[in-house]
Design a protein around this motif. Structure first.
Motif, PDB file in Angstrom:
ATOM      1  N   GLU A   7       1.464 -10.516 -10.325  1.00  0.00           N
ATOM      2  CA  GLU A   7       2.739 -10.787  -9.661  1.00  0.00           C
ATOM      3  C   GLU A   7       3.849  -9.894 -10.206  1.00  0.00           C
ATOM      4  O   GLU A   7       4.717  -9.450  -9.452  1.00  0.00           O
ATOM      5  N   LYS A   9       3.392  -6.861 -11.398  1.00  0.00           N
ATOM      6  CA  LYS A   9       3.110  -5.557 -10.807  1.00  0.00           C
ATOM      7  C   LYS A   9       3.628  -5.496  -9.378  1.00  0.00           C
ATOM      8  O   LYS A   9       4.228  -4.507  -8.950  1.00  0.00           O
ATOM      9  N   ARG A  10       3.370  -6.563  -8.640  1.00  0.00           N
ATOM     10  CA  ARG A  10       3.811  -6.631  -7.245  1.00  0.00           C
ATOM     11  C   ARG A  10       5.336  -6.541  -7.155  1.00  0.00           C
ATOM     12  O   ARG A  10       5.885  -5.854  -6.291  1.00  0.00           O
ATOM     13  N   MET A  14       7.581  -3.528  -5.465  1.00  0.00           N
ATOM     14  CA  MET A  14       8.528  -3.840  -4.396  1.00  0.00           C
ATOM     15  C   MET A  14       9.907  -3.268  -4.696  1.00  0.00           C
ATOM     16  O   MET A  14      10.531  -2.627  -3.847  1.00  0.00           O
ATOM     17  N   SER A 134       3.577  -5.344  -0.230  1.00  0.00           N
ATOM     18  CA  SER A 134       3.713  -6.144  -1.448  1.00  0.00           C
ATOM     19  C   SER A 134       3.853  -7.630  -1.127  1.00  0.00           C
ATOM     20  O   SER A 134       3.607  -8.487  -1.982  1.00  0.00           O
ATOM     21  N   ASP A 135       4.262  -7.948   0.115  1.00  0.00           N
ATOM     22  CA  ASP A 135       4.275  -9.321   0.633  1.00  0.00           C
ATOM     23  C   ASP A 135       5.117 -10.269  -0.226  1.00  0.00           C
ATOM     24  O   ASP A 135       4.687 -11.360  -0.582  1.00  0.00           O
ATOM     25  N   LEU A 136       6.326  -9.836  -0.543  1.00  0.00           N
ATOM     26  CA  LEU A 136       7.219 -10.673  -1.347  1.00  0.00           C
ATOM     27  C   LEU A 136       8.462 -11.096  -0.561  1.00  0.00           C
ATOM     28  O   LEU A 136       9.513 -11.341  -1.130  1.00  0.00           O
ATOM     29  N   LYS A 198      -1.864  -0.845   2.284  1.00  0.00           N
ATOM     30  CA  LYS A 198      -2.380  -2.141   1.848  1.00  0.00           C
ATOM     31  C   LYS A 198      -3.830  -2.041   1.399  1.00  0.00           C
ATOM     32  O   LYS A 198      -4.229  -2.622   0.390  1.00  0.00           O
ATOM     33  N   ILE A 202      -2.072  -0.638  -2.618  1.00  0.00           N
ATOM     34  CA  ILE A 202      -1.733  -1.920  -3.233  1.00  0.00           C
ATOM     35  C   ILE A 202      -2.926  -2.515  -3.971  1.00  0.00           C
ATOM     36  O   ILE A 202      -2.804  -2.980  -5.112  1.00  0.00           O
ATOM     37  N   LEU A 206      -2.850  -3.085  -8.014  1.00  0.00           N
ATOM     38  CA  LEU A 206      -2.810  -4.470  -8.495  1.00  0.00           C
ATOM     39  C   LEU A 206      -4.109  -4.893  -9.164  1.00  0.00           C
ATOM     40  O   LEU A 206      -4.104  -5.578 -10.184  1.00  0.00           O
ATOM     41  N   LEU A 217      -3.486 -10.701  -1.248  1.00  0.00           N
ATOM     42  CA  LEU A 217      -2.391  -9.763  -1.038  1.00  0.00           C
ATOM     43  C   LEU A 217      -1.239 -10.425  -0.319  1.00  0.00           C
ATOM     44  O   LEU A 217      -1.438 -11.319   0.462  1.00  0.00           O
TER      45      LEU A 217
END
Length: 217
Positions: A7, A9-10, A14, A134-136, A198, A202, A206, A217
């Motif tokens: 998380e 890293k994500r 981002m 990154s899906d945040l 993706k 990613i 990750l 993801l």
């Protein structure tokens, strides 16, 4: 612990992607070949109002955020907040910085403008793709058409998004911005590049390997 490491890293990816978007826009804008629809609109309005681009973008994002908060709360995350404020202010910062070190008159040469625009466009599309993958959280500008599409069954998301982007370009044009080939290129390139990022970037950054389930993801 491994989950928290991933998380972090994500989150770093981002934030880096959002800052890179502002950096790339600081080169795309003076090239004169257009920007993404949202920036096209906000540049035109901010200039007409005499406001700093970052201030106007933050203000508009706050207004759109209210809509997302009411109707699409599941799309809110750290990435939402980062996009709301960092893109605009990083654009202003890098525009100021570029004026300090770039050779005077560099954007007067067509050859230089084309080369700079191509490099900046490539990095911008890559940065946006990393940000989305990154899906945040979703930027308010991107979340609103998704909300509209979910409530308007007669139109697909693609149709709503096209109308939304075209409206942004039209508003930008009416306020003095000029959509260009870069605007079209971004619209067509984002989908395929997001998928590639993706699948190949990613996951590797990750998890260190391919083949991880999309559920992670």
């Amino acid at each position: 612990m491994k989950f928290l490491h991933i998380e972090k890293k994500r989150l770093v990816l981002m934030v880096a992607a959002v800052l890179m978007m502002g950096f790339c826009l600081s080169f795309l804008e003076p090239c004169g070949f257009g920007t993404d629809p949202c920036t096209c609109m906000n540049l035109g309005i901010s200039r007409k109002l005499g406001m700093l681009f970052g201030n106007w973008q933050a203000l508009l994002n706050c207004c759109l955020f209210v809509i997302v908060l009411l109707f699409g709360r599941n799309q809110i995350g750290w990435g939402t907040l980062a996009n709301m404020f960092l893109v605009g202010y990083s654009f202003n910062f890098f525009t100021w910085l570029n004026a300090k070190w770039l050779p005077e008159g560099i954007f007067e040469s067509m050859a230089a403008r084309v080369i700079i625009a191509l490099l900046a466009l490539f990095l911008f599309v890559l940065a946006v793709s990393v940000y989305i993958a990154s899906d945040l959280g979703t930027a308010p500008y991107d979340a609103v058409p998704s909300i509209i599409a979910s409530r308007c069954r007669k139109l697909s998301f693609r149709a709503v998004r096209m109308i939304w982007d075209c409206l942004a370009c039209l508003i930008g044009f009416l306020f003095g911005s000029v959509p260009g080939v870069v605007t079209v290129a971004i619209a067509f390139a984002l989908g395929p590049v997001i998928t590639w990022v993706k699948e190949n970037v990613i996951r590797r950054l990750l998890y260190g390997r391919k083949g991880v389930s999309d559920a992670h993801l």
